[in-house]
Design an enzyme around this catalytic site. Structure first.
Site, PDB file in Angstrom:
ATOM      1  N   HIS A  87      39.470  37.385  43.019  1.00 32.58           N
ATOM      2  CA  HIS A  87      38.228  38.148  42.854  1.00 32.58           C
ATOM      3  C   HIS A  87      38.044  38.664  41.424  1.00 32.58           C
ATOM      4  O   HIS A  87      36.977  39.179  41.085  1.00 32.58           O
ATOM      5  CB  HIS A  87      38.196  39.325  43.833  1.00 32.58           C
ATOM      6  CG  HIS A  87      36.841  39.607  44.394  1.00 32.58           C
ATOM      7  ND1 HIS A  87      35.681  39.478  43.660  1.00 32.58           N
ATOM      8  CD2 HIS A  87      36.444  40.021  45.627  1.00 32.58           C
ATOM      9  CE1 HIS A  87      34.642  39.794  44.388  1.00 32.58           C
ATOM     10  NE2 HIS A  87      35.070  40.128  45.594  1.00 32.58           N
ATOM     11  N   ARG A  88      39.036  38.521  40.567  1.00 37.25           N
ATOM     12  CA  ARG A  88      38.848  38.870  39.153  1.00 37.25           C
ATOM     13  C   ARG A  88      37.961  37.842  38.457  1.00 37.25           C
ATOM     14  O   ARG A  88      37.231  38.160  37.515  1.00 37.25           O
ATOM     15  CB  ARG A  88      40.202  38.931  38.429  1.00 37.25           C
ATOM     16  CG  ARG A  88      41.161  39.989  38.930  1.00 37.25           C
ATOM     17  CD  ARG A  88      42.513  39.848  38.253  1.00 37.25           C
ATOM     18  NE  ARG A  88      43.105  38.535  38.494  1.00 37.25           N
ATOM     19  CZ  ARG A  88      44.252  38.130  37.956  1.00 37.25           C
ATOM     20  NH1 ARG A  88      44.921  38.927  37.117  1.00 37.25           N
ATOM     21  NH2 ARG A  88      44.737  36.930  38.233  1.00 37.25           N
TER      22      ARG A  88
END
Length: 445
Positions: A417-418
C-alpha cells in the site's frame, strides 16, 4: 611426484556465503576431466552442480553429504599430476627427504563463479617424530581441518594425530581429544569408530509415546524463504483484495486453441492465460510493477519497471522457489505457455539456476493446482504485488438472468500500500478478471 590441489566451495550466486553438500558425483580414486561435474550443492536459492577446473585423480572428499560449509572452504583434493615423476630416493645417511609442498597455484575461476585462492599444504612434522607408514597425502593436510574446525591445536610432544576433517569435526562434537587416540586404520589414521569408542556414548533411552517427534534443521531454500517472507510481511503494508470470475469463455478458448497447429505440443494451462492477462493489465496500471526503494534519495523513491520479469511460485521437494520468466510482457500466449512448462519442470527437478530467481517484478502463485480456491499471499521482497490464482470449479452462476453451471475461478491480489493505492490495486485486479472472463477484451488493450 603427486601434485595436490584443493577445490574450494565456489560462490555460485551473488552474496552466497554458505551451501550444503547434497551429494558427490565422484569418489577417491576416480579420474576427473576439466569441467566435469563433481558435486551437487544446495544454496539458499537452489540446487547447483559444480564442475572442477582441473584434470587429475580424486584423492579425498573433505566434506560429507549433508554438511554445510562456507564459501572458500576446501571440499575436494585432486592429484593433478598422478603420473608424474616418483619422489627421490632417501639420502645416503638414511634420512628421508622433506615432503614436497603442494603447488601454490591460484585456482582459475569456473565460468560464472568467483572463488578464493586456496593453497593445499601438508602439515609440517618435527624431525624427531618417527615417520608412520605411508598414507594418502590428503589425509594429513591441515588446511581442510582448519577450515571446518578453526585453527588446529598445537602438536603435543611433536605428535600430530592423523585424521580426516569429518573425523576431526566428530571428535570436537563429542569432546574427544585426538591426541589421546591411536588410529586403527592403516598408517595410524584415526577413524570415526575410534572416536566413537573413545566417547563411550551411553545407550539411547527407549522412545516413548510422547517423544514421537523429529527435528529438521532450517537451512537452504526453507531458511531463505522464511527470512524473505518475514522481512516482507513486516516491511511492506499488505492489502489483499479478492475477485470471483466466470472463466467459461477462457476455458472454451483453451480447448479451441489446443486443436490449433500453432499450439501443437504446447501445454496450454489456465496459468498461461493468467500470465498473459497480468502482462496486459500492467500496461494500464504500471504501479503494480513498481517497487519501493526507501534507501534512495532523501525520502526514498518508487522505481517503475518498463518490463515484466514474471515470477512463478513453484513448490519443490526442497521448498518454495520463484523462478522468473524474463521479459514476459513481450511474449505471445504460445511463448508464455512454453516458458511456463519449461520453468516448472526445471524447478520441480531442482535444477533452477540461482540467476533465474533474481530480479522479478511481479509474481503469480497458482494455489489452484492444489485444489485451493484462494489465499492471502505474501509479496516477494523487491516487488509490490502478487496474484494468487485459485482452482477452477463448476459452480452455479447467473447468466442473462438465468441460473447456469459455469467454470468459476477466484483471484486474490496482495499489494504494497506504500506504492499501490486501493483504486490502482482494484483496477488491476478487475482488468485481470475481465481478460480471463472474456479473452476478446485483450484487443482493446
Amino acid at each position: 611426484m603427486p601434485e595436490y590441489k584443493q577445490f574450494p566451495l565456489a560462490d555460485t550466486a551473488e552474496g552466497l556465503t554458505e551451501a550444503e553438500i547434497l551429494g558427490w558425483r565422484v569418489k577417491p580414486g576416480d579420474e576427473v576431466q576439466v569441467n566435469q561435474i563433481v558435486v551437487e550443492i544446495e544454496t539458499a536459492k537452489a540446487a547447483v552442480e559444480l564442475p572442477i577446473p582441473w584434470a587429475g585423480v580424486v584423492t579425498e572428499l573433505l566434506v560429507e553429504p549433508g554438511q554445510t560449509v562456507e564459501v572458500g572452504t576446501p571440499i575436494l583434493t585432486v592429484d593433478v599430476d598422478p603420473h608424474g615423476a616418483e619422489a627421490p630416493a632417501p639420502a645416503a645417511n638414511g634420512s628421508a627427504p622433506a615432503p614436497r609442498q603442494a603447488a601454490e597455484e591460484e585456482m582459475k575461476p569456473l565460468v560464472g563463479y568467483g572463488s578464493k585462492n586456496v593453497v593445499a599444504k601438508r602439515r609440517p612434522r618435527k624431525a624427531a617424530t618417527p615417520e608412520p607408514a605411508p598414507v594418502e597425502a590428503a589425509a594429513v593436510e591441515a588446511a581442510p581441518a582448519q577450515a571446518v574446525n578453526g585453527a588446529a591445536a598445537p602438536p603435543r610432544g611433536g605428535y600430530v594425530p592423523l585424521a580426516k576433517p569429518p573425523v576431526r569435526k566428530l571428535a570436537k562434537e563429542l569432546g574427544v581429544d585426538l591426541h589421546t587416540l591411536s588410529g586403527s586404520a592403516e598408517g595410524g589414521v584415526i577413524t570415526r569408530e575410534d572416536v566413537r569408542r573413545a566417547a563411550q556414548p551411553s545407550a539411547p533411552a527407549p522412545v516413548t509415546a510422547g517423544e514421537r517427534e523429529r527435528r529438521v534443521p532450517i537451512k537452504g531454500v526453507r531458511k531463505a524463504t522464511a527470512q524473505a517472507m518475514v522481512t516482507s510481511a513486516f516491511t511492506a503494508p499488505h492489502v489483499t483484495e479478492f475477485l470471483t470470475v466466470d472463466v467459461t469463455p477462457m476455458m472454451e478458448l483453451r480447448e479451441k486453441l489446443k486443436k490449433s497447429p500453432a499450439f501443437a505440443g504446447v501445454k496450454l494451462t489456465p496459468l498461461a492465460f493468467a500470465a498473459k492477462a497480468v502482462c496486459l493489465a500492467v500496461r494500464r496500471t504500471p504501479d503494480v510493477n513498481a517497487v519501493w526503494d526507501g534507501s534512495a534519495g532523501t525520502a526514498g523513491e518508487i522505481v517503475y519497471k518498463d518490463y515484466v520479469h514474471l515470477g512463478i511460485a513453484a513448490a519443490t521437494p526442497r521448498g518454495l522457489v520463484v523462478p522468473k520468466i524474463r521479459d514476459a510482457d513481450g511474449m505471445s500466449l504460445v511463448e508464455l505457455a512454453g516458458a511456463l512448462d519449461e520453468l516448472t519442470t526445471t524447478a520441480r527437478d531442482g535444477k533452477t539456476p540461482p540467476e533465474a530467481m533474481r530480479g522479478g517484478t511481479f509474481t503469480i502463485t497458482n494455489v489452484g493446482v492444489f485444489g485451493v480456491d484462494t489465499g492471502t499471499p505474501i509479496i516477494n521482497p523487491g516487488e509490490s504485488a502478487i496474484l494468487a490464482v485459485g482452482a477452477i470449479r463448476d459452480m452455479p452462476w447467473v447468466v442473462d438472468g438465468e441460473l447456469a453451471v459455469r467454470k468459476v475461478m477466484q483471484l486474490s491480489l496482495s499489494f504494497d500500500h506504500r506504492v499501490i493505492d486501493g483504486q490502482q490495486g482494484s483496477q488491476f485486479l478487475a482488468d485481470v478478471g475481465a481478460l480471463l472472463a472474456d479473452p476478446a477484451v485483450a484487443i482493446t488493450y
